[in-house]
Design an enzyme around this catalytic site. Sequence first.
Site, mmCIF file in Angstrom:
data_model
loop_
_atom_site.group_PDB
_atom_site.id
_atom_site.type_symbol
_atom_site.label_atom_id
_atom_site.label_comp_id
_atom_site.label_asym_id
_atom_site.label_seq_id
_atom_site.Cartn_x
_atom_site.Cartn_y
_atom_site.Cartn_z
ATOM 1 N N ASN A 55 0.832 -1.184 0.000
ATOM 2 C CA ASN A 55 0.000 0.000 0.000
ATOM 3 C C ASN A 55 0.882 1.254 0.000
ATOM 4 O OD1 ASN A 55 -2.378 1.612 0.259
ATOM 5 N ND2 ASN A 55 -3.368 -0.070 1.337
ATOM 6 N N HIS A 94 23.584 3.363 10.995
ATOM 7 C CA HIS A 94 24.748 4.235 11.151
ATOM 8 C C HIS A 94 25.481 3.904 12.440
ATOM 9 C CE1 HIS A 94 23.340 6.832 7.885
ATOM 10 N NE2 HIS A 94 22.130 6.662 8.393
ATOM 11 N N GLY A 138 0.020 -1.637 9.165
ATOM 12 C CA GLY A 138 0.361 -0.236 8.943
ATOM 13 C C GLY A 138 1.360 0.312 9.943
ATOM 14 N N ALA A 184 0.101 -3.779 13.358
ATOM 15 C CA ALA A 184 0.327 -2.362 13.047
ATOM 16 C C ALA A 184 1.122 -1.678 14.151
ATOM 17 C CB ALA A 184 -1.010 -1.658 12.849
ATOM 18 N N ILE A 224 12.837 -5.557 15.633
ATOM 19 C CA ILE A 224 14.282 -5.416 15.853
ATOM 20 C C ILE A 224 15.000 -6.756 15.890
ATOM 21 C CG2 ILE A 224 13.953 -3.247 17.095
ATOM 22 C CD1 ILE A 224 14.651 -4.825 19.680
ATOM 23 N N ARG A 225 14.252 -7.858 15.882
ATOM 24 C CA ARG A 225 14.864 -9.194 15.880
ATOM 25 C C ARG A 225 14.027 -10.126 15.023
ATOM 26 N NH1 ARG A 225 12.820 -8.568 21.151
ATOM 27 N NH2 ARG A 225 14.883 -7.964 21.852
ATOM 28 N N ARG A 247 1.404 -14.941 19.810
ATOM 29 C CA ARG A 247 0.827 -16.289 19.801
ATOM 30 C C ARG A 247 1.068 -16.920 18.444
ATOM 31 N NH1 ARG A 247 -3.878 -16.499 16.861
ATOM 32 N NH2 ARG A 247 -5.018 -14.567 16.499
#
Length: 197
Positions: A84, A114, A141, A159, A164-165, A182
């Site tokens: 989208n 960075h 989203g 959403a 991060i993993r 779950r």
Amino acid sequence: MGILENVKPGELYDANYDPDLLRVRKETKIKLHEYNTLSPSEEEKRNQVIRELLGSCTENFIIEPPFFCDYGSNIHIGDNFYANHNLVILDGAKVQIGDNVFIAPNVGIYTAGHPIDVKRRLQGLEYAIPVTIGDNVWIGGGVSVIPGVNIGKNSVIAAGSVVIRDIPEGVVAAGNPCREIRKVTEKDCMTKNFKKL
């Protein structure tokens, strides 16, 4: 890939001042500008422009404009892909997206990062680590996917999550940081009334 072959996953490179990288990113921005401003009635031209930009794709995919990326050539999408509006992919490293992946609006997929220390960061140094999204994944989203993440097939990312993993296969995951909530079960196939996670 050309100049991007010199970018090794996880190693620092000069993203801000390297003339070749700057040139390729400018060429990409020109193509993106064309893609993002073409009329919806110019579907054939839009398809041509996006196919020239991406590293690889199938016949059956949709990326709703506006769409933004750094290079395009590091993006590889599978069949029946739908993204989208306002998808951002920073593809200093490879982004591999499987078949039947749905991406909601305002999602960011980032291979680039960075250095934490100011001295190297101000030198324009950057690193990039590949991202992989498996088959049949749905990303909600406003999700952010950071460098090096792998999202397993058949999973749902709720959403607003910040991934991060790695996320395993066949789960519903949510939060900041994103984590497994779950497993996806047979019961999900029978749900008639949908509710928030």
